[in-house]
Enzyme design. Structure first.
Site: not given
Ligand code: MOS
Length: 746
Positions: A249, A477-478, A634, A637-638, A709-710
């Site tokens: 998304g 999906g992460t 940490r 999951n690397p 994620g970002e």
């Molecule tokens: Mo992210 S922009 O917080 O899906």
């Protein structure tokens, strides 16, 4: 278990389901009696809808109903309109977006007869098949009173409205600038981008009496449930939102868009389930975007490279139907030590669809300007750009007078620069060559705030030997399914094969948005708490009258590898429950950020080193190498964590070199498809070497994880631009970098 599974490279537990097509995405659901919705988009960008001619569409094959302003019910507004506003900081302070039951666009569908952007829905056709609905939608004709659209931020003189709560000021930035020996004043722009997640937006809504169930591709099942309940004026318990699997998304699915509301209304009107899957073209118009932005940076330093002043004044596009603020300057007061800093943000209304969060919203845009500016300052000073950054390392959070929970930026610099070979860089512009190609080396820092929100979870130890974990967050999906399973496995000693994870259902204990890189740090403490509670419940069952461990103290029992042990007797939880004729031992917990939030500043840092190759003979620019080191505490999951950074780097290449949602002068998007909206493909993507430092941040949560994620996208476009400057001597301050910028003589 002898070895911890936390921090272990673990393949996705849902990988096989996805590879075999068994993972049920929103659009995969087909309900009995289901019919199909297809929105009809406005073909003008601004004006008034005067009339709709629906006759031809009504007579088209399979058409059941047409939903439009004339038959649309009055609905309620949800949290973000008007009292909360969608204005203000996105994730960063308590009670902001992350906890709002927000919709993507405050205006309800068909709420007025105004047309505010191209692609705004003016009707939705409901038919027996998708093809019939689409064909009939094309027969709808509309009459408009067209007005001249505001085509975009870069085509208007409107200064916009100040987003006051974005303003930051410390010290005397103006005075410090005036008296500084080295300074500049530059403007940077970033084109509008669109989240082009692989999975299209989809809603499948069905009513059972006054109960609504909706399968939606959403990054927040609980929040969409709450927003739907508010919009329809029904209790949240009567709404269920399901998103078992999501094809990403990037922020466009944090909050629901008008198609979801219309679909739910349509399902009620026709008394049957309605499924709406947006076309790729529709995804560009009415499902969010990263707004175009303009940033002015005035930066000053002394001759040793100490930053004396940064003023960062930005504008972002918003629509005429919502007030979206992109927090462009939010990293600026925090990343570098500088006593005199100011930040301001203005919103400019244009006739585009409402913007929303897109991966690292605000900060990634800000990092383009700030990190190019740092490179420009290094050039002004004749200093290595990495050395300039070292001289401005912030020992504490300069914006909050708080110690960092863990700032390992120096280690990131050391590690990435060494692996990249930065010390071999010849600073002379255009001096590094390989055959026809000129090589450019650039770097930039990456940063993203670490956030945590509220979460509940439930864990069941079951008589069949399985452990089930349930939480109303979701996996976009992460790899959330996998890290939740790892956590339960860690605490129970039960192998992953016997752990079931249920996510993506608003009837589960309320979990967070999959956004802001906060799902991991928010969810795992609740999962851990619920697992411990389930083990405690198991022990209580075990020592009850007539139970196998009757008479023992609960504390005298150990639980290891899925078995209870009192030193003389060992029973697996399945054996115990079987003996007790119990189906399960159940635990619950909720977790929230605590007083640590007042003691530390939580932020992640990293560094990107980028090599570009410019072939002037054929005007070809490539990114040929990326070396990045990121510290996010940490990594649970690397394997999946590294994937996140790699993906973000690729997306940063998109921002730097390719991505731009393009409008014609009438306000119509003309590259609204995968062919014309360019994202990096495999042929564009070089070797990407990502290293994650492993410095658990136990101030933040018991697992030491911040989010991942970002952060990887921040700084990337700037690093590319800085490398391009090193290769070509052209300072590109407008993203994406275009070949035309490089061949133009200037
Ligand atoms: Mo992210 S922009 O917080 O899906």
């Amino acid at each position: 278990m002898t070895e911890s599974i936390i921090g272990h490279r673990t393949t996705r537990i849902d990988g096989e389901l996805k590879l075999t097509g068994k993972a049920d995405y929103a659009a995969d659901h087909n309900l009995p009696g289901q019919v199909y919705g297809y929105p009809v988009p406005s073909t003008i960008a601004r004006g008034r809808l005067v009339g709709l001619d629906l006759d031809a569409a009504r007579q088209a094959p399979g058409v059941i109903e047409i939903v439009h302003r004339g038959n649309f019910p009055a609905l309620q507004h949800s949290d973000n309109n008007p009292a909360c506003g969608s204005e203000g900081r996105l994730f960063h302070s308590p009670n902001t977006m992350a906890e709002q039951n927000k919709v993507g666009e405050a205006r309800l569908p068909f709420e007025d007869d105004g047309i505010h952007y191209e692609g705004q829905y003016i009707a939705m056709v409901i038919a027996d098949t998708f093809e019939h609905a689409r064909a009939a939608a094309r027969l709808v004709t509309a009459r408009y009173e067209e007005e001249t659209a505001v085509p975009g931020l870069f085509q208007t003189d409107d200064e916009g409205e100040e987003a006051g709560d974005e303003s930051v000021s410390r010290g005397d930035p103006e005075g410090a600038f005036e008296s500084a020996p080295v300074k500049f004043d530059h403007t940077y722009t970033i084109a509008m981008e669109t989240h082009v997640a692989m999975e299209l937006h989809a809603s499948n809504a069905t009513w059972d009496g006054d109960r609504l169930t909706i399968y939606e591709s959403t990054q927040g099942v609980v929040f969409q449930r709450n927003a739907m309940a508010q919009i329809f004026g029904i209790p949240p318990e009567k709404v269920t939102v399901i998103a078992h699997y999501i094809g990403s998304g990037f922020g466009s699915k944090l909050f629901m868009w008008p198609h979801a509301v219309i679909t739910a209304v349509a399902a009620k009107m026709v008394g049957r389930p309605v499924k709406t899957v947006l076309s790729r073209q529709q995804n560009f118009c009415s499902a969010g975007n990263r707004p175009a932005s303009r940033q002015r940076i005035r930066m000053a330093a002394d001759r040793d490279g100490k930053l004396l002043s940064i003023r960062h004044d930005s504008q972002n596009e918003t629509s005429f139907v919502d007030a979206y603020t992109e927090s462009v300057g939010s990293g600026t007061p925090r990343v570098y030590a500088c006593d005199n800093v100011s930040v301001s943000q203005r919103r400019v209304q244009v006739n585009h669809g409402t913007p929303t969060s897109m991966r690292a919203p605000g900060e990634v845009s800000g990092s383009v300007a700030l990190e190019i500016a740092m490179d420009e300052m290094a050039i002004e000073l004749g200093m290595d750009p990495l050395e300039l950054r070292r001289r401005n390392f912030a020992e504490r959070d300069p914006s909050a007078d708080l110690p960092w929970s863990g700032n390992h930026l120096r280690e990131c610099w050391d590690d990435a620069s060494k692996r990249f070979g930065w010390e071999k860089r010849n600073p002379q512009i255009g001096s590094m060559r390989d055959g026809h190609e000129i090589i450019g080396w650039g770097m930039a820092d990456a940063t993203w705030e670490a956030m945590r929100s509220h979460c509940k979870a439930r864990v069941e130890l079951r008589a069949d030997g399985k452990v089930q974990v349930a939480c109303g967050t979701q996996d976009i999906g992460t790899g959330t399914y996998t890290i939740v399973a790892q956590t339960a496995s860690e605490l129970t000693g039960v192998p992953l094969e016997r752990i079931e994870v249920k996510l993506g259902d608003s009837t589960l204990p309320a979990g967070p948005l999959s956004g802001g890189s906060m799902a991991t740090a928010t969810t795992l403490p609740a999962v851990a708490g619920a697992t411990r509670d389930a083990i405690e419940q198991l022990k209580q069952l075990a020592i009850a009258d007539g139970a196998p461990f009757e008479g023992k103290e609960a504390d005298a029992l150990t639980f290891e590898n899925g078995t209870l042990n009192d030193g003389s007797q060992t029973l697996s939880f399945a054996e115990l429950l079987d003996k007790l004729q119990r189906g399960m031992a159940e635990g619950e917990a909720s977790a929230a950020p605590g007083e640590e939030q007042d003691k530390f500043s939580f932020r992640s840092f990293g560094a990107h080193f980028v090599e570009v190759r410019w072939d002037p003979g054929i005007s070809r620019l490539r990114v040929s190498r990326v070396v990045s080191t990121i510290d996010v505490g940490r990594a649970i999951n690397p394997l999946t964590a590294r994937n996140q950074v790699e993906g973000a780097i690729v997306m940063g290449m998109g921002m730097g070199m390719f991505e731009e949602t393009e409008y014609d002068s009438a306000g119509n998007i003309y590259n609204n498809n995968y062919a014309d909206y360019i994202v990096p493909v495999h042929a564009d993507i070089p070797d990407i070497e990502v290293e994650l430092l492993d410095n658990p941040d136990y101030n933040f949560n018991e697992f030491g994880a911040r989010g991942i994620g970002e952060i990887g996208i921040t700084g990337m476009a700037a690093a590319i631009s800085n490398a391009v400057y090193h290769a070509t001597g052209k300072r590109i301050r407008d993203m994406p970098i275009k070949i035309a910028d490089l061949i133009a003589s200037r």
